[in-house]
Design a protein around this motif. Structure first.
Motif, PDB file in Angstrom:
ATOM      1  N   HIS A 156       0.874  -1.176   0.000  1.00  0.00           N
ATOM      2  CA  HIS A 156       0.000   0.000   0.000  1.00  0.00           C
ATOM      3  C   HIS A 156       0.906   1.219   0.000  1.00  0.00           C
ATOM      4  O   HIS A 156       1.554   1.533   1.002  1.00  0.00           O
ATOM      5  CB  HIS A 156      -0.906  -0.012   1.233  1.00  0.00           C
ATOM      6  N   ASP A 194      -6.602  -3.918   4.508  1.00  0.00           N
ATOM      7  CA  ASP A 194      -6.504  -2.929   5.591  1.00  0.00           C
ATOM      8  C   ASP A 194      -5.068  -2.494   5.854  1.00  0.00           C
ATOM      9  O   ASP A 194      -4.776  -1.881   6.896  1.00  0.00           O
ATOM     10  CB  ASP A 194      -7.131  -3.469   6.872  1.00  0.00           C
ATOM     11  N   GLU A 196      -1.957  -0.250   6.037  1.00  0.00           N
ATOM     12  CA  GLU A 196      -1.782   1.192   6.121  1.00  0.00           C
ATOM     13  C   GLU A 196      -0.823   1.641   5.024  1.00  0.00           C
ATOM     14  O   GLU A 196       0.023   0.854   4.559  1.00  0.00           O
ATOM     15  CB  GLU A 196      -1.217   1.579   7.487  1.00  0.00           C
ATOM     16  N   GLN A 199       2.824   0.182   4.287  1.00  0.00           N
ATOM     17  CA  GLN A 199       2.958  -1.206   4.697  1.00  0.00           C
ATOM     18  C   GLN A 199       2.849  -2.139   3.490  1.00  0.00           C
ATOM     19  O   GLN A 199       2.291  -1.783   2.451  1.00  0.00           O
ATOM     20  CB  GLN A 199       1.871  -1.588   5.712  1.00  0.00           C
TER      21      GLN A 199
END
Length: 214
Positions: A156, A194, A196, A199
């Motif tokens: 991400h 999910d 972040e 990450q």
């Protein structure tokens, strides 16, 4: 007691014309004071109408129990709910189906919207719906884009873009595709949506557990 959202069953079947998939996900909600609610979210691919669906129910068998129904719409950078008359799904905690106007007049409508917001924040299938609705792009290696390699690494980026790679290291020849389409092919990507910004997560082979890398 914190808010709890528990994912329930997931139903995925081809549409009658075999042009798309009809997906419906169910879940249960428990509030900080023990308030109970149920919800269902869903969407149908391969149709001209690019909207999601939502049902939230409370108070089964009790006075004031009700189920509201709504569409989920693209609202620029996010999504929005809009009440509808037509029922979408029956949920265990729900009472009678309300029309849009009846829902607006119901004293517990703010609570039911609160349930919906928590479901969309915590249920991975609702994340999938959101990415489908917003047509979120992700950058993929050519091998992953062409499905010659499975996804073994998900990152991400700081700019919010998801990056998908297989055994071949990412290069300058990445291709953009819809994140929801990648999830269509590999539902295990739901486990890393999910991440972040900044990450990444890796695994050794499809079906193996994801390992978070900071």
């Amino acid at each position: 007691m914190d808010v709890q959202v528990v994912e329930g069953r997931f139903v995925e079947v081809p549409t009658a014309d075999a042009r798309g998939m009809d997906r419906r996900a169910f879940g249960e909600f428990t509030g900080p004071q023990g308030e109970l609610a149920s919800y269902a979210v869903g969407w149908t691919t391969g149709t001209d109408q690019h909207v999601g669906r939502l049902s939230v129910g409370i108070g089964a068998g009790n006075p004031g129990g009700a189920t509201i129904h709504a569409v989920v719409l693209d609202n620029g950078d996010g999504y929005a709910f809009s009440l509808i008359d037509e029922p979408f799904e029956q949920v265990p905690e729900g009472g009678p189906d309300l029309t849009a106007q009846q829902a607006r007049d119901h004293e517990d409508l703010p609570f039911m919207w609160w349930v919906a917001d928590h479901a969309f924040a915590r249920d991975r299938r609702a994340w999938w719906l959101r990415h489908w609705l917003l047509q979120t792009n992700c950058l993929q290696t050519p091998e992953v884009f062409e499905m010659r390699e499975p996804v073994l690494r998900v990152g991400h980026g700081e700019d919010g873009t998801f990056h998908l790679a297989g055994t071949t290291a990412p290069g300058s020849d990445g291709k953009f595709g819809h994140l929801s389409h990648a999830i269509d092919e590999d539902h295990s990507l739901l486990d890393v949506l999910d991440l972040e910004p900044g990450q990444s997560a890796v695994r050794s082979h499809p079906g193996a557990p994801w390992t978070l890398q900071l």
